[in-house]
Structures are given as structure tokens and as C-alpha cells.
Scaffold this motif. Structure first.
Motif, PDB file in Angstrom:
ATOM      1  N   LYS A  71       8.185  73.640  43.973  1.00 20.61           N
ATOM      2  CA  LYS A  71       9.064  73.179  44.877  1.00 20.61           C
ATOM      3  C   LYS A  71      10.567  72.688  44.820  1.00 20.61           C
ATOM      4  O   LYS A  71      11.238  72.907  45.679  1.00 20.61           O
ATOM      5  N   LYS A  72      10.694  72.963  43.405  1.00 22.92           N
ATOM      6  CA  LYS A  72      12.007  73.040  43.168  1.00 22.92           C
ATOM      7  C   LYS A  72      13.214  74.528  44.240  1.00 22.92           C
ATOM      8  O   LYS A  72      14.399  74.291  44.314  1.00 22.92           O
ATOM      9  N   HIS A  73      12.447  75.622  44.086  1.00 23.06           N
ATOM     10  CA  HIS A  73      12.269  76.172  44.037  1.00 23.06           C
ATOM     11  C   HIS A  73      12.697  76.702  45.895  1.00 23.06           C
ATOM     12  O   HIS A  73      13.830  76.862  46.116  1.00 23.06           O
ATOM     13  N   ASP A  74      12.053  75.925  45.941  1.00 25.36           N
ATOM     14  CA  ASP A  74      11.529  76.379  47.952  1.00 25.36           C
ATOM     15  C   ASP A  74      12.642  75.114  48.633  1.00 25.36           C
ATOM     16  O   ASP A  74      13.855  75.363  49.731  1.00 25.36           O
ATOM     17  N   LYS A  75      13.281  74.595  48.080  1.00 23.85           N
ATOM     18  CA  LYS A  75      13.955  73.615  48.502  1.00 23.85           C
ATOM     19  C   LYS A  75      15.900  73.872  48.262  1.00 23.85           C
ATOM     20  O   LYS A  75      16.801  73.671  49.295  1.00 23.85           O
ATOM     21  N   GLY A  91      19.253  79.052  53.397  1.00 26.58           N
ATOM     22  CA  GLY A  91      18.610  79.526  54.687  1.00 26.58           C
ATOM     23  C   GLY A  91      17.102  80.393  54.254  1.00 26.58           C
ATOM     24  O   GLY A  91      17.711  81.649  54.761  1.00 26.58           O
ATOM     25  N   LYS A  92      17.057  80.353  53.246  1.00 29.60           N
ATOM     26  CA  LYS A  92      15.559  81.542  52.356  1.00 29.60           C
ATOM     27  C   LYS A  92      14.713  80.584  52.851  1.00 29.60           C
ATOM     28  O   LYS A  92      14.170  79.726  52.974  1.00 29.60           O
ATOM     29  N   GLU A  93      13.257  82.126  52.497  1.00 34.31           N
ATOM     30  CA  GLU A  93      12.266  81.582  53.051  1.00 34.31           C
ATOM     31  C   GLU A  93      11.198  80.841  51.704  1.00 34.31           C
ATOM     32  O   GLU A  93      11.841  80.731  50.256  1.00 34.31           O
ATOM     33  N   SER A  94      10.375  80.071  51.647  1.00 32.83           N
ATOM     34  CA  SER A  94       9.494  79.436  50.478  1.00 32.83           C
ATOM     35  C   SER A  94       8.877  80.263  50.143  1.00 32.83           C
ATOM     36  O   SER A  94       8.072  80.817  50.396  1.00 32.83           O
ATOM     37  N   ILE A  95       8.335  79.938  48.692  1.00 30.34           N
ATOM     38  CA  ILE A  95       7.465  80.962  47.763  1.00 30.34           C
ATOM     39  C   ILE A  95       6.012  80.401  47.696  1.00 30.34           C
ATOM     40  O   ILE A  95       4.825  81.244  47.006  1.00 30.34           O
ATOM     41  N   ARG A  96       6.012  79.294  48.843  1.00 31.51           N
ATOM     42  CA  ARG A  96       4.670  78.168  47.826  1.00 31.51           C
ATOM     43  C   ARG A  96       3.612  78.848  48.375  1.00 31.51           C
ATOM     44  O   ARG A  96       2.996  78.669  47.211  1.00 31.51           O
ATOM     45  N   ALA A  97       3.617  79.605  49.134  1.00 37.46           N
ATOM     46  CA  ALA A  97       2.251  80.267  49.755  1.00 37.46           C
ATOM     47  C   ALA A  97       1.609  81.059  49.150  1.00 37.46           C
ATOM     48  O   ALA A  97       0.417  81.209  48.298  1.00 37.46           O
ATOM     49  N   ALA A  98       2.854  81.642  47.724  1.00 33.31           N
ATOM     50  CA  ALA A  98       2.393  83.121  47.696  1.00 33.31           C
ATOM     51  C   ALA A  98       2.162  82.675  46.655  1.00 33.31           C
ATOM     52  O   ALA A  98       0.963  83.764  45.192  1.00 33.31           O
ATOM     53  N   SER A 111      -4.159  57.349  34.070  1.00 37.26           N
ATOM     54  CA  SER A 111      -4.128  57.165  35.077  1.00 37.26           C
ATOM     55  C   SER A 111      -3.535  59.346  34.629  1.00 37.26           C
ATOM     56  O   SER A 111      -3.515  59.629  34.013  1.00 37.26           O
ATOM     57  N   LEU A 112      -3.737  59.788  36.252  1.00 34.06           N
ATOM     58  CA  LEU A 112      -3.544  60.699  36.566  1.00 34.06           C
ATOM     59  C   LEU A 112      -2.498  60.985  38.046  1.00 34.06           C
ATOM     60  O   LEU A 112      -3.321  61.559  38.925  1.00 34.06           O
ATOM     61  N   ALA A 113      -1.088  60.454  38.396  1.00 33.41           N
ATOM     62  CA  ALA A 113      -0.980  60.981  39.633  1.00 33.41           C
ATOM     63  C   ALA A 113      -0.089  61.978  40.114  1.00 33.41           C
ATOM     64  O   ALA A 113       1.024  62.557  38.794  1.00 33.41           O
ATOM     65  N   LEU A 114      -0.888  63.087  40.243  1.00 39.80           N
ATOM     66  CA  LEU A 114       0.117  64.062  40.274  1.00 39.80           C
ATOM     67  C   LEU A 114       0.571  64.318  42.182  1.00 39.80           C
ATOM     68  O   LEU A 114       0.136  63.228  42.369  1.00 39.80           O
ATOM     69  N   SER A 115       1.971  64.497  42.543  1.00 42.84           N
ATOM     70  CA  SER A 115       2.159  64.501  43.094  1.00 42.84           C
ATOM     71  C   SER A 115       1.795  65.657  44.265  1.00 42.84           C
ATOM     72  O   SER A 115       2.609  67.187  44.219  1.00 42.84           O
ATOM     73  N   PHE A 116       0.708  66.051  44.907  1.00 38.79           N
ATOM     74  CA  PHE A 116       0.606  66.927  45.425  1.00 38.79           C
ATOM     75  C   PHE A 116       1.534  67.206  46.840  1.00 38.79           C
ATOM     76  O   PHE A 116       0.808  68.361  47.622  1.00 38.79           O
ATOM     77  N   SER A 117       1.542  66.296  47.639  1.00 35.94           N
ATOM     78  CA  SER A 117       2.851  66.834  49.106  1.00 35.94           C
ATOM     79  C   SER A 117       2.954  67.905  49.299  1.00 35.94           C
ATOM     80  O   SER A 117       3.977  67.401  48.684  1.00 35.94           O
ATOM     81  N   SER A 118       2.737  68.984  50.243  1.00 39.17           N
ATOM     82  CA  SER A 118       3.126  69.214  50.387  1.00 39.17           C
ATOM     83  C   SER A 118       3.424  71.084  49.137  1.00 39.17           C
ATOM     84  O   SER A 118       4.025  71.386  49.290  1.00 39.17           O
ATOM     85  N   GLN A 119       2.112  70.638  48.487  1.00 36.42           N
ATOM     86  CA  GLN A 119       2.005  71.223  46.997  1.00 36.42           C
ATOM     87  C   GLN A 119       0.384  72.403  47.214  1.00 36.42           C
ATOM     88  O   GLN A 119       1.364  72.858  46.118  1.00 36.42           O
ATOM     89  N   GLY A 120      -0.348  72.300  48.129  1.00 38.42           N
ATOM     90  CA  GLY A 120      -2.025  72.374  47.727  1.00 38.42           C
ATOM     91  C   GLY A 120      -2.607  71.577  47.404  1.00 38.42           C
ATOM     92  O   GLY A 120      -1.996  70.517  47.495  1.00 38.42           O
ATOM     93  N   SER A 121      -3.262  71.869  47.533  1.00 35.67           N
ATOM     94  CA  SER A 121      -4.526  70.972  47.471  1.00 35.67           C
ATOM     95  C   SER A 121      -4.271  70.713  45.970  1.00 35.67           C
ATOM     96  O   SER A 121      -4.826  71.647  45.118  1.00 35.67           O
ATOM     97  N   PRO A 122      -4.752  69.675  45.496  1.00 31.27           N
ATOM     98  CA  PRO A 122      -4.998  69.057  43.843  1.00 31.27           C
ATOM     99  C   PRO A 122      -6.478  69.827  43.256  1.00 31.27           C
ATOM    100  O   PRO A 122      -7.287  69.397  44.225  1.00 31.27           O
ATOM    101  N   PRO A 123      -7.013  69.780  42.736  1.00 30.35           N
ATOM    102  CA  PRO A 123      -8.154  69.890  41.841  1.00 30.35           C
ATOM    103  C   PRO A 123      -8.943  69.010  42.322  1.00 30.35           C
ATOM    104  O   PRO A 123      -8.064  67.695  42.435  1.00 30.35           O
ATOM    105  N   SER A 124     -10.467  68.557  42.402  1.00 27.91           N
ATOM    106  CA  SER A 124     -11.366  67.298  42.867  1.00 27.91           C
ATOM    107  C   SER A 124     -11.304  66.956  41.356  1.00 27.91           C
ATOM    108  O   SER A 124     -11.333  67.363  40.269  1.00 27.91           O
TER     109      SER A 124
END
Length: 225
Positions: free
Chosen positions: A131-135, A141-148, A199-212
Motif C-alpha cells: 500500500k505504501k508503494h502504491d501511494k 504517475g506509476k502503476e500499482s503492484i498490489r494485484a500482482a 481484538s484483531l483489527a486488520l486494515s484491509f480496505s483496497s488491499q485484498g480480502s482478509p482471511p475468514s
């Protein structure tokens, strides 16, 4: 220090205006990540701090260096997980049949819990550094690598263990039994912490799906506050 692991980010009033500003964010996560590590394994976790330094250099040179270093870190984490899981699996049958809360059983299942936490916090660290890289990439002006990266992560055994680990599933089943509860109480006493995370508060917004939730195990599921 307990095993409660809360990932949080501080609210910001405006968007960053430079790559350097992006790289200076999320210091709180770096500290949490370090504090949550299992002492004997500290050299086997993702080098989050090192990756931040590589990221700073990447946008002054080649981004390929960051991606290559990230993949190298991920494969090292995966190798450690596979070796540790295999060693623990070799002892599993013996520990499932051991007397309740025997010293050997307590130490064994404490290590299983530590291995699961190892998986969880490395998973979060990878998503955080990506996420830090993609910001920074968006600013440059470069591409995100999150999906890869997410695609590659889900080819690795330590990530797949969230849903497909005989070691974890059998351990959670045992620790949910009457005998296992006694083991869990002994683990908590030994570590001077409450084994079940509050608690286990993971910040997963726009980062992929969390484990169930089911993959977290009986001693890692979030509780109602």
C-alpha cells in the motif's frame, strides 16, 4: 507485552504531496509489527523497515529492485513457515495424545499459536508495504503492484495456511476441547497474557480480502467489545 495485535492508521487531513511524505507515514504500524514478533524468530519476519528503505531508493532508480526484494522477503518467510510447520506436524499426534496441560504440550501448542501469529502479521506487513508503494507510485504517475503481489502471495504455503493447514485445524480443534482449554489456560499463564486476542483489527480496505474469521483459530478470533 501481550499478543493483542491491532493494526491502525492515523487519520490524515490531506493527501500527501510527495513520495518522501508517503514514506514517512505509518510509523505506528512498524512499531506494532516489531513488538508483535516472537522473540526467537525475529530474523525470520518480513524486513519491513528494510523494505521501507528500499522503497525510498526505488523511486530514485528502478522500481524492479523493490519488487525483487519484496519477493525475496516473501519467499524467505514462506521457507521458514514450511520448515517450522513440518517440524511441528511431526510432533502433532504425540501432543494430541499427551496428558492435558503437560509441560511439553503447553510449550508445543504455544509454538503453534506463535506460528499462526507469524503468518498473520507477515501477511499484514506485506499488504502495508505494498500500500505504501502504491501511494508513492500514484504520486509518481506509476502503476500499482498490489494485484500482482496478491496473486503471488496466494501461491505461497504460509498464506494458504489460513484455509488449508492440517496443523492449525487440528490444533484449533484440540484447543477447543475440554482438555485443550486446560492447555490454553496454561499457555496464558506461561506467557502472562490472555491467549485469546481481545481484538484483531486488520486494515484491509483496497488491499485484498482478509482471511475468514474461521481461519483465525479459536484463540485468535476477535471478541465483541
Amino acid at each position: 507485552a501481550g499478543w493483542v495485535f491491532v493494526v491502525c492508521t492515523e487519520p490524515v487531513a490531506r493527501e500527501p504531496t510527495s513520495v518522501a511524505e508517503v514514506s514517512g507515514r505509518y510509523m505506528k504500524f512498524g512499531k506494532l509489527f516489531k513488538n508483535a514478533q516472537h522473540g526467537p524468530w525475529v530474523h525470520s519476519y518480513i524486513d519491513y523497515k528494510g523494505l521501507k528503505q528500499v522503497l525510498k531508493r526505488a523511486f530514485n532508480g528502478s522500481e524492479d529492485s523493490f519488487y525483487a526484494e519484496l519477493w525475496n522477503e516473501m519467499t524467505q518467510v514462506n521457507a521458514f513457515f514450511c520448515d517450522t510447520e513440518q517440524r511441528l506436524l511431526q510432533q502433532l499426534s504425540q501432543q494430541l495424545a499427551a496428558p492435558p496441560a503437560s509441560a511439553e504440550s503447553v510449550v508445543y501448542f504455544a509454538e503453534v499459536l506463535a506460528l499462526h501469529r507469524f503468518v498473520v502479521i507477515n501477511y499484514v506487513a506485506i499488504l502495508k508495504i505494498v500500500k505504501k508503494h502504491d501511494k508513492a507510485a500514484a504520486i509518481a504517475g506509476k502503476e500499482s503492484i498490489r494485484a500482482a503481489v496478491v496473486d503471488q502471495m496466494f501461491s505461497l504455503a504460509f498464506i494458504l495456511s489460513f484455509e488449508h493447514s492440517y496443523l492449525f485445524s487440528e490444533s484449533w480443534r484440540h484447543l477447543s476441547s475440554a482438555d485443550g482449554m486446560e492447555v490454553g489456560s496454561s499457555i496464558a499463564e506461561m506467557q502472562q497474557v490472555q491467549v485469546q486476542s481481545s481484538s484483531l483489527a486488520l486494515s484491509f480496505s483496497s488491499q485484498g480480502s482478509p482471511p475468514s474469521e474461521g481461519s483465525l483459530g479459536p484463540h485468535l478470533k476477535p471478541t465483541q467489545s
